[in-house]
Write a protein that holds these residues in place. Structure first.
Motif, mmCIF file in Angstrom:
data_model
loop_
_atom_site.group_PDB
_atom_site.id
_atom_site.type_symbol
_atom_site.label_atom_id
_atom_site.label_comp_id
_atom_site.label_asym_id
_atom_site.label_seq_id
_atom_site.Cartn_x
_atom_site.Cartn_y
_atom_site.Cartn_z
ATOM 1 N N GLY A 187 0.856 -1.202 0.000
ATOM 2 C CA GLY A 187 0.000 0.000 0.000
ATOM 3 C C GLY A 187 0.876 1.229 0.000
ATOM 4 N N MET A 188 0.654 2.116 -0.986
ATOM 5 C CA MET A 188 1.503 3.307 -1.099
ATOM 6 C C MET A 188 0.930 4.412 -0.223
ATOM 7 S SD MET A 188 2.937 1.623 -3.518
ATOM 8 C CE MET A 188 2.436 0.351 -4.690
ATOM 9 N N GLU A 189 1.770 5.043 0.574
ATOM 10 C CA GLU A 189 1.318 6.190 1.378
ATOM 11 C C GLU A 189 0.928 7.316 0.424
ATOM 12 O OE1 GLU A 189 1.720 6.757 4.882
ATOM 13 O OE2 GLU A 189 3.257 5.327 5.554
ATOM 14 N N PRO A 190 -0.317 7.806 0.481
ATOM 15 C CA PRO A 190 -0.746 8.829 -0.480
ATOM 16 C C PRO A 190 -0.010 10.152 -0.253
ATOM 17 C CG PRO A 190 -2.621 7.839 0.651
ATOM 18 C CD PRO A 190 -1.396 7.425 1.395
ATOM 19 N N LYS A 219 -7.160 8.988 -9.161
ATOM 20 C CA LYS A 219 -6.732 8.004 -10.160
ATOM 21 C C LYS A 219 -6.620 6.593 -9.597
ATOM 22 C CE LYS A 219 -2.747 9.307 -11.653
ATOM 23 N NZ LYS A 219 -1.493 9.359 -12.441
ATOM 24 N N TYR A 220 -6.517 6.461 -8.244
ATOM 25 C CA TYR A 220 -6.227 5.160 -7.660
ATOM 26 C C TYR A 220 -7.364 4.662 -6.783
ATOM 27 C CZ TYR A 220 -1.601 6.773 -8.968
ATOM 28 O OH TYR A 220 -0.543 7.268 -9.670
ATOM 29 N N GLY A 221 -7.454 3.312 -6.670
ATOM 30 C CA GLY A 221 -8.257 2.720 -5.625
ATOM 31 C C GLY A 221 -7.515 2.849 -4.296
ATOM 32 N N TYR A 222 -8.261 2.700 -3.176
ATOM 33 C CA TYR A 222 -7.636 2.852 -1.855
ATOM 34 C C TYR A 222 -7.801 1.561 -1.053
ATOM 35 C CZ TYR A 222 -6.894 7.869 -2.562
ATOM 36 O OH TYR A 222 -6.441 9.071 -3.025
ATOM 37 N N ILE A 223 -6.783 1.287 -0.219
ATOM 38 C CA ILE A 223 -6.828 0.154 0.717
ATOM 39 C C ILE A 223 -6.958 0.753 2.117
ATOM 40 C CG2 ILE A 223 -5.569 -1.824 1.657
ATOM 41 C CD1 ILE A 223 -3.812 -1.694 -0.959
ATOM 42 N N GLU A 255 -8.642 8.695 7.267
ATOM 43 C CA GLU A 255 -8.855 7.376 7.889
ATOM 44 C C GLU A 255 -7.594 6.524 7.913
ATOM 45 O OE1 GLU A 255 -12.199 4.392 6.956
ATOM 46 O OE2 GLU A 255 -12.565 6.051 5.550
ATOM 47 N N GLY A 256 -6.506 6.989 7.196
ATOM 48 C CA GLY A 256 -5.268 6.215 7.131
ATOM 49 C C GLY A 256 -5.183 5.316 5.908
ATOM 50 N N ALA A 257 -5.960 5.640 4.847
ATOM 51 C CA ALA A 257 -5.987 4.787 3.649
ATOM 52 C C ALA A 257 -4.678 4.856 2.856
ATOM 53 C CB ALA A 257 -7.155 5.198 2.750
ATOM 54 N N LEU A 258 -4.426 3.820 2.098
ATOM 55 C CA LEU A 258 -3.233 3.716 1.249
ATOM 56 C C LEU A 258 -3.673 3.525 -0.205
ATOM 57 C CD1 LEU A 258 -1.459 1.138 3.596
ATOM 58 C CD2 LEU A 258 -0.812 3.554 3.354
ATOM 59 N N TRP A 259 -2.813 3.977 -1.150
ATOM 60 C CA TRP A 259 -3.125 3.739 -2.563
ATOM 61 C C TRP A 259 -2.929 2.269 -2.911
ATOM 62 C CZ3 TRP A 259 0.327 8.311 -4.594
ATOM 63 C CH2 TRP A 259 -0.408 9.502 -4.526
ATOM 64 N N PHE A 305 4.239 1.370 2.082
ATOM 65 C CA PHE A 305 5.433 1.818 1.357
ATOM 66 C C PHE A 305 5.371 3.336 1.254
ATOM 67 C CE2 PHE A 305 7.483 2.944 -2.741
ATOM 68 C CZ PHE A 305 8.784 2.618 -2.387
ATOM 69 N N SER A 306 6.410 3.990 1.775
ATOM 70 C CA SER A 306 6.351 5.457 1.813
ATOM 71 C C SER A 306 7.357 6.102 0.856
ATOM 72 C CB SER A 306 6.608 5.951 3.241
ATOM 73 O OG SER A 306 7.879 5.468 3.661
ATOM 74 N N GLY A 307 8.036 5.295 0.038
ATOM 75 C CA GLY A 307 9.019 5.866 -0.904
ATOM 76 C C GLY A 307 8.326 6.455 -2.133
ATOM 77 N N ASP A 308 9.145 6.963 -3.055
ATOM 78 C CA ASP A 308 8.608 7.534 -4.310
ATOM 79 C C ASP A 308 7.920 6.461 -5.127
ATOM 80 O OD1 ASP A 308 9.469 10.040 -3.848
ATOM 81 O OD2 ASP A 308 11.317 9.861 -5.019
#
Lengths: 441, 441
Positions: free
Chosen positions: B146-149, B155-159, B188-192, B248-251
């Protein structure tokens, strides 16, 4: 009417459609009523012939344009070739000597001189005919056409007439002014100087002999390189006392930049292009056989040819010249008197071109020192001559020519050939010409 | 690490660099430290191998991309070919069966699946390796990345994870939201959801057998066309109870449109281009060998290839697809496993192309019913086989092939050939393949 069209300049300001050997006046971008496109020079020539079918047209130009002129206008048009560029006075002197000594025009006949690139309607050429008649009457040594200004332009010089009659003596000339000064000139009744004038042939010949030491056309042609550069306005018009101006109030536009050229386009697109609905004031001229897709562009010109691609804001496009001067690009497309060629592929030790020969035309008989060539005929029929041997050629046939062998091709119908050149040091200068030889050609 | 790269789509949104047979992932537009350019797929492959030199990479893709993959990555990379497009679940099922039945990967081993087009740094692939280890441990059936937004993207779905730990059970999934809703998800703390996940091979094989009736890889391959289209998210992820997400919080950036692609460009220009000083936020990618001149353009992308020219406002460029769908253009350039070809000229009854063969490679041995062909070699050496006769070829040499004759060419060094095709009904479909024959090849 004897008319001399001054066809100058390399037309870099309309790159990539124009280049050193293909000037703006030869770009086919004006839609005719039959849906076909014609070039500036074709349009002007057609308009002159519509006004006066007997008009004798001579185009004063450089050597590099001769092929394109005959290709577009046929063999009948007169061409006075300047051996090098020497500004307008020597060019007009040479053209006048050419008309007198080569074409046999009488000294009392009038000659009208005008640039080759006005974008005008038929009435402009009717005005030229009237200007010629005026010159023939001899009321003044020099008769100018003065365009009624439609706005205070900074692009043109101005002619100040003595009165507001249709024909008036000229009081004085003014250089290109700023907009404020232009307004004051217009308030005075000034007219734009479009470089259009008429004279009796003897007048200009006398002027020429006064300012240049020569005997006749041939002599002037030979020593042309030694003649000083000087403009007609400076050498003649501004010093002449017996000078009159005839007003012209019809449409008149010169097509020197992308900005003015696109204003003259009937439709926003020539060639393959797709524009989305958010484009505004966009013009596309695409000579390639692949599409251009434009999205969200405003006040932009897009022009693509085998030479390159221009994408420019319309106002910015007037600053194009220094950039084009930097381009040291191989010539990719050229029209010749016999047809045209287009470069398809460039590699270090090979060059592939498409050659199109017009029916009945042929190349020079020639050889190359440093390269082999292969011709693959893709359409049409003709005869290839290789080292004196003649063979009929048609689609799918192949002719191979080693370095040193003499060769040419004669087109019986329109003939298209893919020519593959291979060798080190491929150059246009590697060409030796010979008189044609071969049995039963 | 076993990694499956999903390489889909025809990439029309990056026209004219991508088209039906040349997808965006193969465009060489990313500058490496050595100054050379690499494609998305080359960049991703290089990054994976940097993190894990032993990584087994399999690319799941369509038949049309196989040549380009081998051309850019060599023969070692695994390729799992989808006989037709059936959405992500069948593709992942097929790749999993391929890994098990063809590559012999054990049922307990972890497989990481990710799209082929992320524009990311090395740490992303380090995260993929961690995700693989996590899956191998078996704490959940399915492990997502899960990518940190970084902004409330539409453009993306969220987890939605259950907690804020580095690894958390997944609470639920959300479809692509509008920006306002996206903000509340992020609160809410969602991720891409970037479509990146890992599983033990047996898990996915069981799922596949539950949902599709097949025995093994070969069987699934054969009946692939009859399988229902269904996405992995819908078929598996959204229904799975034992599912976790690793942050995952990287680029992380996917390069699906011109807008995001140009953001990833190190320099504003690739290829020949001149920009005047009034251009701002302009990107030019020019694959042609003639210059592009840009003046006064702001927020514009210019892209030119043998297929066509795009000139677009950057924002507008995301609406490109329906326009490109309308283009019914002959394919002008393609990379193949054996090299590449480029169309140089198209006429009604002829086609001229440049063929480049990589050293040691060859075309299929084939004939054409309806066209003659002529090869002119422009560089390199090799052997031509025509109706079983072998001849050595090199620069300047010519090979002619009448319709019906069998032919091929084998490159000994990089070999470049101009091929002129003549005939009626020239078509890529007019090709009959034969087993190679000829003495002493």
């Amino acid at each position: 009417m004897n008319i001399v069209l001054l066809s100058g300049g390399s037309g870099k300001r309309l790159w990539p459609l124009s280049n050193d050997i293909r000037s703006k006046q030869f770009i086919k971008m004006f839609k005719k009523e039959d849906g076909q496109y014609e070039s500036m020079v074709q349009r002007v020539y057609r308009q002159i012939k519509a006004v006066d079918p007997e008009a004798k047209v001579t185009i004063a130009t450089s050597k590099s344009q001769v092929s394109a002129i005959h290709n577009q206008l046929g063999e009948e048009v007169g061409v006075c070739v300047e051996p090098c560029r020497r500004d307008t006075f020597p060019a007009i002197a040479l053209a006048s000597a050419y008309l007198h000594d080569v074409k046999g025009i009488g000294e009392d006949e009038a000659v009208v001189v005008c640039p080759v690139d006005p974008y005008v309607s038929i009435e402009y050429f009717q005005a030229l005919a009237s200007l010629g008649h005026l010159a023939e009457k001899g009321g003044a040594n020099l008769s100018l056409l003065g365009m009624e200004p439609t706005y205070p332009s900074e692009k043109y010089g101005y002619i100040i007439p003595e009165n507001k009659e249709e024909v008036s003596p000229v009081k004085t000339f003014r250089e290109k002014p700023d907009a404020e000064t232009a307004k004051s000139y217009i308030a005075e009744g000034a007219l734009w100087n479009g470089g259009v004038f008429a004279y009796q042939l003897k007048y200009l010949l006398n002027k020429a002999h006064q300012l240049i030491d020569f005997t006749d056309y041939e002599d002037l042609y030979k020593k042309y390189e030694t003649v000083n550069k000087i403009s007609f306005d400076y050498a003649v018009a501004e010093k002449e006392k017996s000078i009159q101006v005839m007003r012209f109030s019809g449409d008149w536009k010169d097509l020197g930049t992308w900005n003015t050229l696109t204003e003259a386009m009937v439709e926003p697109v020539i060639g393959q292009a797709m524009l989305n609905e958010t484009c505004e004031n966009l013009h596309v001229i695409n000579e390639l056989n692949v599409p251009v897709l434009c999205m969200g562009l405003k006040n932009v010109i897009v022009s693509a040819s085998a030479e390159g691609i221009l994408v420019s804001d319309k106002e910015q496009s007037s600053y194009i010249k220094p950039f084009v001067d930097q381009i040291n690009q191989q010539i990719m497309f050229a029209e010749k008197s016999w047809g045209s060629f287009q470069v398809l592929d460039v590699e270090e030790e090979s060059l592939t071109i498409k050659v199109t020969l017009n029916p009945g035309h042929q190349m020079n008989y020639h050889s190359h020192e440093h390269r082999d060539e292969v011709w693959s005929v893709i359409s049409g029929t003709g005869r290839a001559v290789v080292d004196g041997k003649v063979q009929k050629i048609g689609p799918g046939m192949v002719v191979t020519m080693k370095a040193g062998c003499k060769h040419t091709v004669i087109a019986d119908s329109e003939l298209k050939i893919i020519e593959v050149q291979t060798g080190k040091d491929i150059s246009v200068h590697d060409k030796i010409k010979f008189p044609l030889e071969g049995e039963g050609i």
